[in-house]
Scaffold this active site. Sequence first.
Site, PDB file in Angstrom:
ATOM      1  NE  ARG A  24      50.637  24.636  22.274  1.00 43.32           N
ATOM      2  CZ  ARG A  24      51.878  24.259  22.549  1.00 43.32           C
ATOM      3  NH1 ARG A  24      52.410  24.490  23.721  1.00 43.32           N
ATOM      4  NH2 ARG A  24      52.576  23.621  21.639  1.00 43.32           N
ATOM      5  NE  ARG A  55      52.079  22.925  29.588  1.00 44.02           N
ATOM      6  CZ  ARG A  55      53.246  22.780  28.984  1.00 44.02           C
ATOM      7  NH1 ARG A  55      54.141  21.958  29.470  1.00 44.02           N
ATOM      8  NH2 ARG A  55      53.532  23.458  27.901  1.00 44.02           N
ATOM      9  NE  ARG A 113      49.391  17.081  30.164  1.00 48.38           N
ATOM     10  CZ  ARG A 113      50.272  16.165  30.535  1.00 48.38           C
ATOM     11  NH1 ARG A 113      49.859  15.073  31.119  1.00 48.38           N
ATOM     12  NH2 ARG A 113      51.554  16.358  30.331  1.00 48.38           N
ATOM     13  CG  ASP A 128      51.106  18.466  19.614  1.00 49.71           C
ATOM     14  OD1 ASP A 128      51.139  19.407  20.419  1.00 49.71           O
ATOM     15  OD2 ASP A 128      52.085  18.150  18.901  1.00 49.71           O
ATOM     16  CE1 TYR A 186      59.279  19.869  17.800  1.00 49.59           C
ATOM     17  CE2 TYR A 186      58.180  20.850  15.912  1.00 49.59           C
ATOM     18  CZ  TYR A 186      58.664  20.955  17.200  1.00 49.59           C
ATOM     19  OH  TYR A 186      58.541  22.135  17.889  1.00 49.59           O
TER      20      TYR A 186
HETATM   21  O1  CP3 Z   1      44.928  25.528  22.528  1.00 49.54           O
HETATM   22  C1  CP3 Z   1      45.508  25.253  21.443  1.00 49.54           C
HETATM   23  O2  CP3 Z   1      46.251  26.072  20.850  1.00 49.54           O
HETATM   24  C2  CP3 Z   1      45.206  23.926  20.780  1.00 49.54           C
HETATM   25  C3  CP3 Z   1      46.089  22.851  21.014  1.00 49.54           C
HETATM   26  C4  CP3 Z   1      47.511  22.841  20.482  1.00 49.54           C
HETATM   27  C5  CP3 Z   1      48.545  22.175  21.179  1.00 49.54           C
HETATM   28  N1  CP3 Z   1      49.655  22.169  20.388  1.00 49.54           N
HETATM   29  C6  CP3 Z   1      48.402  21.565  22.506  1.00 49.54           C
HETATM   30  C7  CP3 Z   1      49.611  21.291  23.301  1.00 49.54           C
HETATM   31  C8  CP3 Z   1      48.059  23.313  19.278  1.00 49.54           C
HETATM   32  C9  CP3 Z   1      47.420  24.159  18.187  1.00 49.54           C
HETATM   33  C10 CP3 Z   1      49.420  22.862  19.237  1.00 49.54           C
HETATM   34  C11 CP3 Z   1      50.317  23.103  18.094  1.00 49.54           C
HETATM   35  C12 CP3 Z   1      51.733  22.735  18.221  1.00 49.54           C
HETATM   36  N2  CP3 Z   1      52.271  21.652  18.836  1.00 49.54           N
HETATM   37  C13 CP3 Z   1      52.781  23.442  17.588  1.00 49.54           C
HETATM   38  C14 CP3 Z   1      52.623  24.651  16.711  1.00 49.54           C
HETATM   39  C15 CP3 Z   1      52.355  25.880  17.465  1.00 49.54           C
HETATM   40  C16 CP3 Z   1      53.521  26.393  18.278  1.00 49.54           C
HETATM   41  O3  CP3 Z   1      53.365  26.417  19.514  1.00 49.54           O
HETATM   42  O4  CP3 Z   1      54.541  26.751  17.690  1.00 49.54           O
HETATM   43  C17 CP3 Z   1      53.986  22.779  17.899  1.00 49.54           C
HETATM   44  C18 CP3 Z   1      55.374  23.195  17.467  1.00 49.54           C
HETATM   45  C19 CP3 Z   1      53.644  21.634  18.684  1.00 49.54           C
HETATM   46  C20 CP3 Z   1      54.572  20.587  19.188  1.00 49.54           C
HETATM   47  C21 CP3 Z   1      54.573  20.496  20.654  1.00 49.54           C
HETATM   48  N3  CP3 Z   1      53.510  20.115  21.419  1.00 49.54           N
HETATM   49  C22 CP3 Z   1      55.660  20.781  21.509  1.00 49.54           C
HETATM   50  C23 CP3 Z   1      57.031  21.238  21.069  1.00 49.54           C
HETATM   51  C24 CP3 Z   1      55.202  20.546  22.814  1.00 49.54           C
HETATM   52  C25 CP3 Z   1      56.026  20.588  24.073  1.00 49.54           C
HETATM   53  C26 CP3 Z   1      56.246  21.977  24.544  1.00 49.54           C
HETATM   54  C27 CP3 Z   1      55.183  22.377  25.523  1.00 49.54           C
HETATM   55  O5  CP3 Z   1      54.609  23.468  25.369  1.00 49.54           O
HETATM   56  O6  CP3 Z   1      54.961  21.577  26.457  1.00 49.54           O
HETATM   57  C28 CP3 Z   1      53.832  20.173  22.741  1.00 49.54           C
HETATM   58  C29 CP3 Z   1      52.949  19.838  23.873  1.00 49.54           C
HETATM   59  C30 CP3 Z   1      51.617  20.513  23.920  1.00 49.54           C
HETATM   60  N4  CP3 Z   1      50.765  20.702  22.866  1.00 49.54           N
HETATM   61  C31 CP3 Z   1      50.973  20.988  25.115  1.00 49.54           C
HETATM   62  C32 CP3 Z   1      49.717  21.477  24.720  1.00 49.54           C
HETATM   63  C33 CP3 Z   1      48.637  22.047  25.608  1.00 49.54           C
HETATM   64  C34 CP3 Z   1      51.531  20.905  26.523  1.00 49.54           C
HETATM   65  C35 CP3 Z   1      51.476  19.470  26.942  1.00 49.54           C
HETATM   66  C36 CP3 Z   1      51.058  19.219  28.382  1.00 49.54           C
HETATM   67  O7  CP3 Z   1      49.904  19.483  28.754  1.00 49.54           O
HETATM   68  O8  CP3 Z   1      51.908  18.685  29.097  1.00 49.54           O
END
Ligand code: CP3
Length: 344
Positions: A26, A30, A39, A76, A153
């Site tokens: 990540r 944010r 964003r 994602d 999911y």
């Molecule tokens: O920088 C990176 O790592 C690359 C981008 C990336 C994102 N999601 C961006 C993201 C990667 C590799 C993921 C993988 C992901 N997404 C996983 C597996 C890794 C882990 O964290 O366990 C999972 C389970 C998801 C599903 C997901 N995406 C959830 C549950 C959420 C909401 C929770 C949260 O953190 O907000 C997301 C949203 C998400 N994916 C964000 C980002 C930067 C935040 C969204 C925002 O900017 O509002």
Amino acid sequence: MTQSNKTILRALRGEKLATPPVWMMRQAGRYLPEYRATRQTAGSFLDLCYNPDFATEVTLQPIRRYGFDAAILFADILLVPQGLGADLTFVQGEGPRLSTVQNADDFTKLKPADAVHETVSPIYETVRRLSSELPPETTLIGFAGAPWTVATYMIAGRGTPDQAPARRLMYSDRTTFDALMDRITEATTLYLLKQIEAGAEVVKIFDSWAGALPGGEFHRYAIAPVIRIVDAIRAKHPDVPIIGFPRGAGGSYVDYVNEAGISGVALDTSVNPDWAARTLQPKLCVQGNLDPLLMVLGGDALTSQTKRIVEAFSGGPHIFNLGHGITPDADPANVDVMLKAIRG
Ligand code: CP3
């Protein structure tokens, strides 16, 4: 620098480096003001993912700021379900919401695996742009969710603490559950192959909820689908390293490493690094383990825990990383503290 000299690729080929290469799960997110600004301009999170200009920009932001050794594609894991026909939205402050697959009827409404490309094609464009815009020493990592985590999911329609809806379907309707797992496995394979063709040099498979699988089902649903994906990738791209992240797998990390055919394994925070150094690292490159809370706390605890991990893995191939994603409340200055502890 030629591609094969990139530090991340050397570590994944089994080389022990004097200073471990580093990136963060990540890392585009944010906690960075520049991410929040892009964003805001992009609109929703999905608009950000599907716009190659914005997705390229946020992928590059942490590379510019910190000089990480790898960039991870900004996307994602839930884009694959969307490509299979699930309705997907991200509710601000709450996380993802999807239409659910809970019986044979729901399953028949899904699209075939190769339909995934129609939805996710902008992601391939982002990968192409990144592979030409990244600094020559930076490795580009593509990724997808592992079938079990993606299934959790798709079945629940949202994140849950214990993956009970997915486990319930697994126990009560194996036919539908297995069909869903197969469909996700096929779509994920096609998605990762296209990312590699577009320029991804490594791919990572995120099984964030591997720890929620009952132990007796771990091989069938955490290892076997990954073997299928790995075999299909190796058949076409034998030199592309694959990192697996079976988060929460506990003792099953050993079976995963021995059987999945991966080149690197990502360790969650619960893994004792000394145990992993003895048990896993002789077989492959290890990555991860630092508690993301330390990126919020900073200070001596961050420095000493970082050095503790570097020291534990100094005897073999190692990529420094966190045990899970950096959180929105992390202090960007703490990343510099971590890098100083690793690189001196
Ligand atoms: O920088 C990176 O790592 C690359 C981008 C990336 C994102 N999601 C961006 C993201 C990667 C590799 C993921 C993988 C992901 N997404 C996983 C597996 C890794 C882990 O964290 O366990 C999972 C389970 C998801 C599903 C997901 N995406 C959830 C549950 C959420 C909401 C929770 C949260 O953190 O907000 C997301 C949203 C998400 N994916 C964000 C980002 C930067 C935040 C969204 C925002 O900017 O509002």
